[in-house]
Design a protein around this motif. Structure first.
Motif, PDB file in Angstrom:
ATOM      1  N   UNK A 191       0.732  -1.154   0.028  1.00 41.93           N
ATOM      2  CA  UNK A 191       0.080  -0.001   0.066  1.00 41.93           C
ATOM      3  C   UNK A 191       0.951   1.116  -0.174  1.00 41.93           C
ATOM      4  N   UNK A 192       0.648   2.279   0.753  1.00 37.73           N
ATOM      5  CA  UNK A 192      -0.783   2.465   1.574  1.00 37.73           C
ATOM      6  C   UNK A 192      -2.014   2.562   0.763  1.00 37.73           C
ATOM      7  N   UNK A 193      -3.116   2.020   1.679  1.00 38.13           N
ATOM      8  CA  UNK A 193      -4.497   2.284   1.056  1.00 38.13           C
ATOM      9  C   UNK A 193      -5.189   3.126   1.814  1.00 38.13           C
ATOM     10  N   UNK A 194      -5.820   4.123   1.204  1.00 36.33           N
ATOM     11  CA  UNK A 194      -6.798   5.037   1.915  1.00 36.33           C
ATOM     12  C   UNK A 194      -8.096   5.043   1.214  1.00 36.33           C
ATOM     13  N   UNK A 195      -9.068   4.826   2.169  1.00 41.57           N
ATOM     14  CA  UNK A 195     -10.487   4.724   1.645  1.00 41.57           C
ATOM     15  C   UNK A 195     -11.292   5.510   2.583  1.00 41.57           C
ATOM     16  N   UNK A 196     -12.462   6.027   2.124  1.00 42.63           N
ATOM     17  CA  UNK A 196     -13.409   6.860   3.101  1.00 42.63           C
ATOM     18  C   UNK A 196     -14.372   5.947   3.832  1.00 42.63           C
ATOM     19  N   UNK A 197     -14.688   6.255   4.985  1.00 48.26           N
ATOM     20  CA  UNK A 197     -15.424   5.325   5.792  1.00 48.26           C
ATOM     21  C   UNK A 197     -16.788   4.817   5.321  1.00 48.26           C
ATOM     22  N   UNK A 198     -17.096   3.674   5.652  1.00 42.36           N
ATOM     23  CA  UNK A 198     -18.189   2.883   5.108  1.00 42.36           C
ATOM     24  C   UNK A 198     -17.907   2.176   3.655  1.00 42.36           C
ATOM     25  N   UNK A 199     -16.665   2.353   3.179  1.00 37.46           N
ATOM     26  CA  UNK A 199     -16.187   1.680   1.816  1.00 37.46           C
ATOM     27  C   UNK A 199     -15.987   0.124   2.153  1.00 37.46           C
ATOM     28  N   UNK A 200     -16.240  -0.699   1.092  1.00 41.26           N
ATOM     29  CA  UNK A 200     -15.663  -2.019   1.441  1.00 41.26           C
ATOM     30  C   UNK A 200     -14.077  -2.185   1.145  1.00 41.26           C
ATOM     31  N   UNK A 201     -13.504  -2.854   1.799  1.00 42.60           N
ATOM     32  CA  UNK A 201     -12.088  -2.853   1.535  1.00 42.60           C
ATOM     33  C   UNK A 201     -11.485  -4.306   1.018  1.00 42.60           C
ATOM     34  N   UNK A 223     -11.712  -9.252   3.421  1.00 44.51           N
ATOM     35  CA  UNK A 223     -12.652  -8.000   2.927  1.00 44.51           C
ATOM     36  C   UNK A 223     -13.276  -7.517   4.486  1.00 44.51           C
ATOM     37  N   UNK A 224     -13.263  -6.013   4.140  1.00 40.68           N
ATOM     38  CA  UNK A 224     -13.893  -5.364   5.385  1.00 40.68           C
ATOM     39  C   UNK A 224     -14.983  -4.782   4.819  1.00 40.68           C
ATOM     40  N   UNK A 225     -16.156  -5.110   5.336  1.00 36.51           N
ATOM     41  CA  UNK A 225     -17.467  -4.326   5.010  1.00 36.51           C
ATOM     42  C   UNK A 225     -17.566  -3.082   6.065  1.00 36.51           C
ATOM     43  N   UNK A 226     -18.474  -2.162   5.441  1.00 33.04           N
ATOM     44  CA  UNK A 226     -18.645  -0.835   6.446  1.00 33.04           C
ATOM     45  C   UNK A 226     -17.483  -0.454   7.322  1.00 33.04           C
ATOM     46  N   UNK A 227     -16.276  -0.004   6.603  1.00 30.36           N
ATOM     47  CA  UNK A 227     -15.100   0.219   7.329  1.00 30.36           C
ATOM     48  C   UNK A 227     -15.350   1.330   8.158  1.00 30.36           C
ATOM     49  N   UNK A 228     -14.491   1.181   9.285  1.00 29.00           N
ATOM     50  CA  UNK A 228     -14.685   2.208  10.311  1.00 29.00           C
ATOM     51  C   UNK A 228     -13.243   2.933  10.555  1.00 29.00           C
ATOM     52  N   UNK A 229     -13.223   4.252  10.797  1.00 29.25           N
ATOM     53  CA  UNK A 229     -11.894   4.707  11.188  1.00 29.25           C
ATOM     54  C   UNK A 229     -11.056   3.709  12.217  1.00 29.25           C
ATOM     55  N   UNK A 230     -11.625   3.083  13.107  1.00 34.25           N
ATOM     56  CA  UNK A 230     -10.894   2.056  13.934  1.00 34.25           C
ATOM     57  C   UNK A 230     -10.415   0.867  13.371  1.00 34.25           C
ATOM     58  N   UNK A 231     -10.605   0.611  11.944  1.00 38.69           N
ATOM     59  CA  UNK A 231     -10.147  -0.078  11.445  1.00 38.69           C
ATOM     60  C   UNK A 231      -8.764   0.125  10.728  1.00 38.69           C
ATOM     61  N   UNK A 232      -8.228   1.360  10.994  1.00 38.83           N
ATOM     62  CA  UNK A 232      -7.246   1.845  10.357  1.00 38.83           C
ATOM     63  C   UNK A 232      -5.892   1.019  11.201  1.00 38.83           C
ATOM     64  N   UNK A 233      -5.136   0.438  10.358  1.00 42.43           N
ATOM     65  CA  UNK A 233      -4.012  -0.387  10.768  1.00 42.43           C
ATOM     66  C   UNK A 233      -3.319  -0.805   9.780  1.00 42.43           C
ATOM     67  N   UNK A 234      -2.337  -1.606   9.884  1.00 46.17           N
ATOM     68  CA  UNK A 234      -1.585  -2.708   9.078  1.00 46.17           C
ATOM     69  C   UNK A 234      -1.977  -3.991   8.919  1.00 46.17           C
TER      70      UNK A 234
END
Lengths: 115, 109
Positions: free
Chosen positions: B9-19, B75-86
């Motif tokens: 990465x890094x990978x940056x997405x908006x809150x709520x996106x599927x990762x 896959x991470x659904x409904x991503x949250x800021x607290x999911x920010x990590x490696x």
């Protein structure tokens, strides 16, 4: 349970000095793993022990690195002499056994900087 | 060729996106597949574990393994800021865990 405990959390030393990193396993765990993490190489296994016996040390980069497990709950990783390229975060992890199905629990790491 | 390849990465997405996070591996004998999450200045912690092809769900997280392609995904659904990590994939092979490089993920509020 306090989890895996590592000390020190940070270490800054000069090239040529001896460095000793310490790790205390989770009580009841029988396997201990030492890893090194860098931006370039990611997380690499250095050595692991099972029941205090070293099982695989093929990841130990050089003879400057040595690891011991003097008892069932404690391990040390020593670098002598240290070099700038040894700068990294060193993690230890413990698990119930060495089996793949047992979760490895990581400590908080020791951030080593060799100047 | 590395045993386990992961885009750092890094990978940056908006809150709520599927990762979608991915790894490939080289050894078809590898059988056990894990995803670890590592917050800044912390040790990795096991997030999910699977040993078979197919999908495994745990809340907002789904781990997928395709052994025929030697490809694993998280896959991470409904991503949250607290999911920010490696996020590190890890594969058990030759009696030890082999980790991917790790993908640094940031979820923007």
């Amino acid at each position: 349970d306090a989890g895996v405990i590592q000390s020190p959390r940070h270490e800054v030393t000069e090239m040529g000095q001896e460095v000793t990193l310490r790790c205390k396993l989770i009580s009841g765990h029988n396997s201990l793993f030492w890893y090194r993490q860098t931006m370039m190489r990611g997380l690499e296994l250095l050595i692991y022990f099972n029941n205090n016996v070293p099982i695989d040390d093929s990841g130990m980069p050089e003879d400057r690195f040595s690891a011991k497990m003097p008892n069932a709950s404690f391990s040390t990783l020593k670098i002598q002499p240290s070099e700038p390229r040894d700068s990294a975060v060193y993690f230890c992890a413990s698990s119930l056994t060495q089996l793949s199905t047992d979760t490895q629990y990581f400590g908080p790491g020791t951030r080593l900087t060799v100047l | 060729q590395k045993e386990v390849e992961q885009d750092p990465g890094p990978l940056s997405v908006p809150e709520g996106a599927i990762v979608s996070l991915n790894c490939t591996y080289s050894n078809s004998a590898f059988q056990y597949f894990m995803w670890y999450r590592q917050y800044s200045r912390k040790g990795p912690e096991l997030l999910m574990y699977t040993y078979s092809s197919g999908n495994k769900e745990d809340g907002r997280f789904t781990a997928q393994v395709d052994k025929s392609s030697k490809y694993i995904s998280l896959f991470i659904r409904d991503s949250q800021p607290s999911d920010s990590a490696t996020y590190l994939c890890a594969i058990w092979g030759a009696q030890k865990l082999v980790f991917g490089q790790g993908t640094r993920l940031t979820i923007n509020p």
